[in-house]
Design a protein around this motif. Structure first.
Motif, PDB file in Angstrom:
ATOM      1  N   VAL A  18       0.833  -1.206   0.000  1.00  0.00           N
ATOM      2  CA  VAL A  18       0.000   0.000   0.000  1.00  0.00           C
ATOM      3  C   VAL A  18       0.863   1.250   0.000  1.00  0.00           C
ATOM      4  CG1 VAL A  18      -1.698   1.330   1.318  1.00  0.00           C
ATOM      5  CG2 VAL A  18      -1.950  -1.139   1.087  1.00  0.00           C
ATOM      6  N   TRP A  19       1.932   1.239   0.755  1.00  0.00           N
ATOM      7  CA  TRP A  19       2.801   2.420   0.823  1.00  0.00           C
ATOM      8  C   TRP A  19       3.329   2.770  -0.559  1.00  0.00           C
ATOM      9  CZ3 TRP A  19       0.263   2.752   4.685  1.00  0.00           C
ATOM     10  CH2 TRP A  19       0.645   2.768   6.014  1.00  0.00           C
ATOM     11  N   ALA A  20       3.786   1.770  -1.301  1.00  0.00           N
ATOM     12  CA  ALA A  20       4.342   2.009  -2.636  1.00  0.00           C
ATOM     13  C   ALA A  20       3.247   2.388  -3.637  1.00  0.00           C
ATOM     14  CB  ALA A  20       5.084   0.769  -3.120  1.00  0.00           C
ATOM     15  N   GLN A  21       2.091   1.784  -3.515  1.00  0.00           N
ATOM     16  CA  GLN A  21       0.997   2.055  -4.455  1.00  0.00           C
ATOM     17  C   GLN A  21       0.355   3.410  -4.230  1.00  0.00           C
ATOM     18  OE1 GLN A  21      -1.819  -1.144  -4.331  1.00  0.00           O
ATOM     19  NE2 GLN A  21      -0.329  -2.677  -4.969  1.00  0.00           N
ATOM     20  N   SER A  22       0.320   3.867  -3.001  1.00  0.00           N
ATOM     21  CA  SER A  22      -0.346   5.135  -2.697  1.00  0.00           C
ATOM     22  C   SER A  22       0.401   5.894  -1.600  1.00  0.00           C
ATOM     23  CB  SER A  22      -1.792   4.887  -2.266  1.00  0.00           C
ATOM     24  OG  SER A  22      -2.441   6.125  -2.036  1.00  0.00           O
ATOM     25  N   PRO A  23       1.489   6.554  -1.966  1.00  0.00           N
ATOM     26  CA  PRO A  23       2.254   7.318  -0.976  1.00  0.00           C
ATOM     27  C   PRO A  23       1.420   8.390  -0.266  1.00  0.00           C
ATOM     28  CG  PRO A  23       3.488   7.119  -3.012  1.00  0.00           C
ATOM     29  CD  PRO A  23       2.111   6.591  -3.276  1.00  0.00           C
ATOM     30  N   SER A  24       0.457   8.979  -0.964  1.00  0.00           N
ATOM     31  CA  SER A  24      -0.368  10.014  -0.322  1.00  0.00           C
ATOM     32  C   SER A  24      -1.250   9.401   0.762  1.00  0.00           C
ATOM     33  CB  SER A  24      -1.215  10.767  -1.350  1.00  0.00           C
ATOM     34  OG  SER A  24      -2.082   9.892  -2.019  1.00  0.00           O
ATOM     35  N   PHE A  25      -1.796   8.196   0.513  1.00  0.00           N
ATOM     36  CA  PHE A  25      -2.566   7.528   1.549  1.00  0.00           C
ATOM     37  C   PHE A  25      -1.669   7.161   2.725  1.00  0.00           C
ATOM     38  CE2 PHE A  25      -3.988   3.683   3.711  1.00  0.00           C
ATOM     39  CZ  PHE A  25      -5.192   4.133   4.210  1.00  0.00           C
ATOM     40  N   ALA A  26      -0.480   6.666   2.441  1.00  0.00           N
ATOM     41  CA  ALA A  26       0.461   6.299   3.500  1.00  0.00           C
ATOM     42  C   ALA A  26       0.751   7.513   4.381  1.00  0.00           C
ATOM     43  CB  ALA A  26       1.745   5.739   2.908  1.00  0.00           C
ATOM     44  N   GLU A  27       0.999   8.655   3.763  1.00  0.00           N
ATOM     45  CA  GLU A  27       1.256   9.892   4.521  1.00  0.00           C
ATOM     46  C   GLU A  27       0.061  10.255   5.398  1.00  0.00           C
ATOM     47  OE1 GLU A  27       3.235  13.485   5.672  1.00  0.00           O
ATOM     48  OE2 GLU A  27       3.984  11.675   4.689  1.00  0.00           O
ATOM     49  N   TYR A  28      -1.137  10.207   4.818  1.00  0.00           N
ATOM     50  CA  TYR A  28      -2.351  10.502   5.575  1.00  0.00           C
ATOM     51  C   TYR A  28      -2.503   9.539   6.757  1.00  0.00           C
ATOM     52  CZ  TYR A  28      -7.176   9.932   6.972  1.00  0.00           C
ATOM     53  OH  TYR A  28      -8.311   9.773   7.728  1.00  0.00           O
ATOM     54  N   TYR A  29      -2.330   8.245   6.500  1.00  0.00           N
ATOM     55  CA  TYR A  29      -2.541   7.230   7.529  1.00  0.00           C
ATOM     56  C   TYR A  29      -1.526   7.371   8.660  1.00  0.00           C
ATOM     57  CZ  TYR A  29      -3.730   2.734   9.563  1.00  0.00           C
ATOM     58  OH  TYR A  29      -4.131   1.748  10.429  1.00  0.00           O
ATOM     59  N   ILE A  30      -0.285   7.630   8.320  1.00  0.00           N
ATOM     60  CA  ILE A  30       0.752   7.789   9.341  1.00  0.00           C
ATOM     61  C   ILE A  30       0.459   9.026  10.190  1.00  0.00           C
ATOM     62  CG2 ILE A  30       3.205   8.287   9.687  1.00  0.00           C
ATOM     63  CD1 ILE A  30       3.736   6.377   7.294  1.00  0.00           C
ATOM     64  N   LYS A  31       0.004  10.112   9.566  1.00  0.00           N
ATOM     65  CA  LYS A  31      -0.360  11.309  10.341  1.00  0.00           C
ATOM     66  C   LYS A  31      -1.581  11.033  11.223  1.00  0.00           C
ATOM     67  CE  LYS A  31       1.676  14.941   7.611  1.00  0.00           C
ATOM     68  NZ  LYS A  31       1.466  16.242   6.975  1.00  0.00           N
ATOM     69  N   PHE A  32      -2.545  10.266  10.715  1.00  0.00           N
ATOM     70  CA  PHE A  32      -3.706   9.882  11.515  1.00  0.00           C
ATOM     71  C   PHE A  32      -3.257   9.116  12.754  1.00  0.00           C
ATOM     72  CE2 PHE A  32      -6.599   6.417  12.616  1.00  0.00           C
ATOM     73  CZ  PHE A  32      -7.687   7.140  13.065  1.00  0.00           C
ATOM     74  N   LEU A  33      -2.380   8.131  12.551  1.00  0.00           N
ATOM     75  CA  LEU A  33      -1.863   7.366  13.690  1.00  0.00           C
ATOM     76  C   LEU A  33      -1.121   8.279  14.666  1.00  0.00           C
ATOM     77  CD1 LEU A  33      -0.588   4.123  11.957  1.00  0.00           C
ATOM     78  CD2 LEU A  33      -2.604   4.383  13.393  1.00  0.00           C
ATOM     79  N   GLY A  34      -0.345   9.214  14.131  1.00  0.00           N
ATOM     80  CA  GLY A  34       0.375  10.152  14.992  1.00  0.00           C
ATOM     81  C   GLY A  34      -0.567  10.951  15.868  1.00  0.00           C
ATOM     82  N   HIS A  35      -1.661  11.397  15.296  1.00  0.00           N
ATOM     83  CA  HIS A  35      -2.653  12.135  16.080  1.00  0.00           C
ATOM     84  C   HIS A  35      -3.314  11.217  17.107  1.00  0.00           C
ATOM     85  CE1 HIS A  35      -6.041  14.606  17.210  1.00  0.00           C
ATOM     86  NE2 HIS A  35      -6.818  13.589  16.900  1.00  0.00           N
ATOM     87  N   PHE A  36      -3.712  10.024  16.672  1.00  0.00           N
ATOM     88  CA  PHE A  36      -4.444   9.116  17.536  1.00  0.00           C
ATOM     89  C   PHE A  36      -3.619   8.675  18.740  1.00  0.00           C
ATOM     90  CE2 PHE A  36      -6.165   4.935  18.699  1.00  0.00           C
ATOM     91  CZ  PHE A  36      -7.473   5.287  18.940  1.00  0.00           C
ATOM     92  N   VAL A  37      -2.364   8.281  18.525  1.00  0.00           N
ATOM     93  CA  VAL A  37      -1.566   7.794  19.650  1.00  0.00           C
ATOM     94  C   VAL A  37      -1.241   8.904  20.639  1.00  0.00           C
ATOM     95  CG1 VAL A  37      -0.579   5.861  18.375  1.00  0.00           C
ATOM     96  CG2 VAL A  37       0.706   7.993  18.537  1.00  0.00           C
ATOM     97  N   SER A  38      -1.235  10.152  20.167  1.00  0.00           N
ATOM     98  CA  SER A  38      -0.924  11.261  21.080  1.00  0.00           C
ATOM     99  C   SER A  38      -1.993  11.438  22.152  1.00  0.00           C
ATOM    100  CB  SER A  38      -0.739  12.564  20.301  1.00  0.00           C
ATOM    101  OG  SER A  38      -1.973  13.021  19.774  1.00  0.00           O
ATOM    102  N   ILE A  39      -3.184  10.925  21.899  1.00  0.00           N
ATOM    103  CA  ILE A  39      -4.259  10.981  22.896  1.00  0.00           C
ATOM    104  C   ILE A  39      -3.888  10.137  24.113  1.00  0.00           C
ATOM    105  CG2 ILE A  39      -6.659  10.308  23.337  1.00  0.00           C
ATOM    106  CD1 ILE A  39      -7.159  10.987  20.327  1.00  0.00           C
ATOM    107  N   TYR A  40      -3.181   9.029  23.877  1.00  0.00           N
ATOM    108  CA  TYR A  40      -2.837   8.099  24.937  1.00  0.00           C
ATOM    109  C   TYR A  40      -1.443   8.315  25.503  1.00  0.00           C
ATOM    110  CZ  TYR A  40      -7.029   5.876  23.348  1.00  0.00           C
ATOM    111  OH  TYR A  40      -8.328   5.640  23.006  1.00  0.00           O
ATOM    112  N   GLU A  41      -0.519   8.745  24.662  1.00  0.00           N
ATOM    113  CA  GLU A  41       0.860   8.960  25.105  1.00  0.00           C
ATOM    114  C   GLU A  41       1.479  10.030  24.215  1.00  0.00           C
ATOM    115  OE1 GLU A  41       4.318   9.516  26.315  1.00  0.00           O
ATOM    116  OE2 GLU A  41       3.135   8.173  27.561  1.00  0.00           O
ATOM    117  N   ARG A  42       1.696  11.212  24.776  1.00  0.00           N
ATOM    118  CA  ARG A  42       2.123  12.356  23.966  1.00  0.00           C
ATOM    119  C   ARG A  42       3.474  12.158  23.294  1.00  0.00           C
ATOM    120  NH1 ARG A  42       5.802  15.556  26.459  1.00  0.00           N
ATOM    121  NH2 ARG A  42       6.117  15.208  28.666  1.00  0.00           N
ATOM    122  N   THR A  43       4.362  11.372  23.869  1.00  0.00           N
ATOM    123  CA  THR A  43       5.674  11.177  23.249  1.00  0.00           C
ATOM    124  C   THR A  43       5.656  10.110  22.155  1.00  0.00           C
ATOM    125  OG1 THR A  43       6.371   9.595  24.945  1.00  0.00           O
ATOM    126  CG2 THR A  43       6.891  11.915  25.323  1.00  0.00           C
ATOM    127  N   ALA A  44       4.586   9.317  22.094  1.00  0.00           N
ATOM    128  CA  ALA A  44       4.514   8.247  21.089  1.00  0.00           C
ATOM    129  C   ALA A  44       4.491   8.791  19.664  1.00  0.00           C
ATOM    130  CB  ALA A  44       3.282   7.384  21.336  1.00  0.00           C
TER     131      ALA A  44
END
Length: 85
Positions: A3-29
């Motif tokens: 998926v990362w190779a097929q859709s770099p824009s989706f990969a970027e979006y998904y990684i940023k989504f995860l970054g936002h989501f995990v910060s709710i539970y652990e700010r340094t994550a």
């Protein structure tokens, strides 16, 4: 799955989504989301993780300072603006 190779824009979006989501539970994550995505690209890493009972003994007990040393400078220095930039 490629998926990362097929859709770099989706990969970027998904990684940023995860970054936002995990910060709710652990700010340094948030610092480690991109590194974790790179780590998971190697099937051998995932296989080793599963074989070890879903434990990452090489990171258990590391201080934040020690863990940050493994990050590229530009990721370590992006505290406060990523994933929102």
């Amino acid at each position: 799955s490629g998926v990362w190779a097929q859709s770099p824009s989706f990969a970027e979006y998904y990684i940023k989504f995860l970054g936002h989501f995990v910060s709710i539970y652990e700010r340094t994550a948030t610092l480690f989301v991109r590194e974790s995505a790179r780590w998971s690209e190697d099937p051998a890493n995932v296989e080793k993780y599963l074989a070890n009972g879903r434990r990452m003994d090489n990171v258990i007990g590391l201080s934040l300072r020690e863990a940050c040393k493994a990050l590229p400078d530009h990721e370590r220095d992006s505290v406060g603006d990523w994933p929102y930039c």
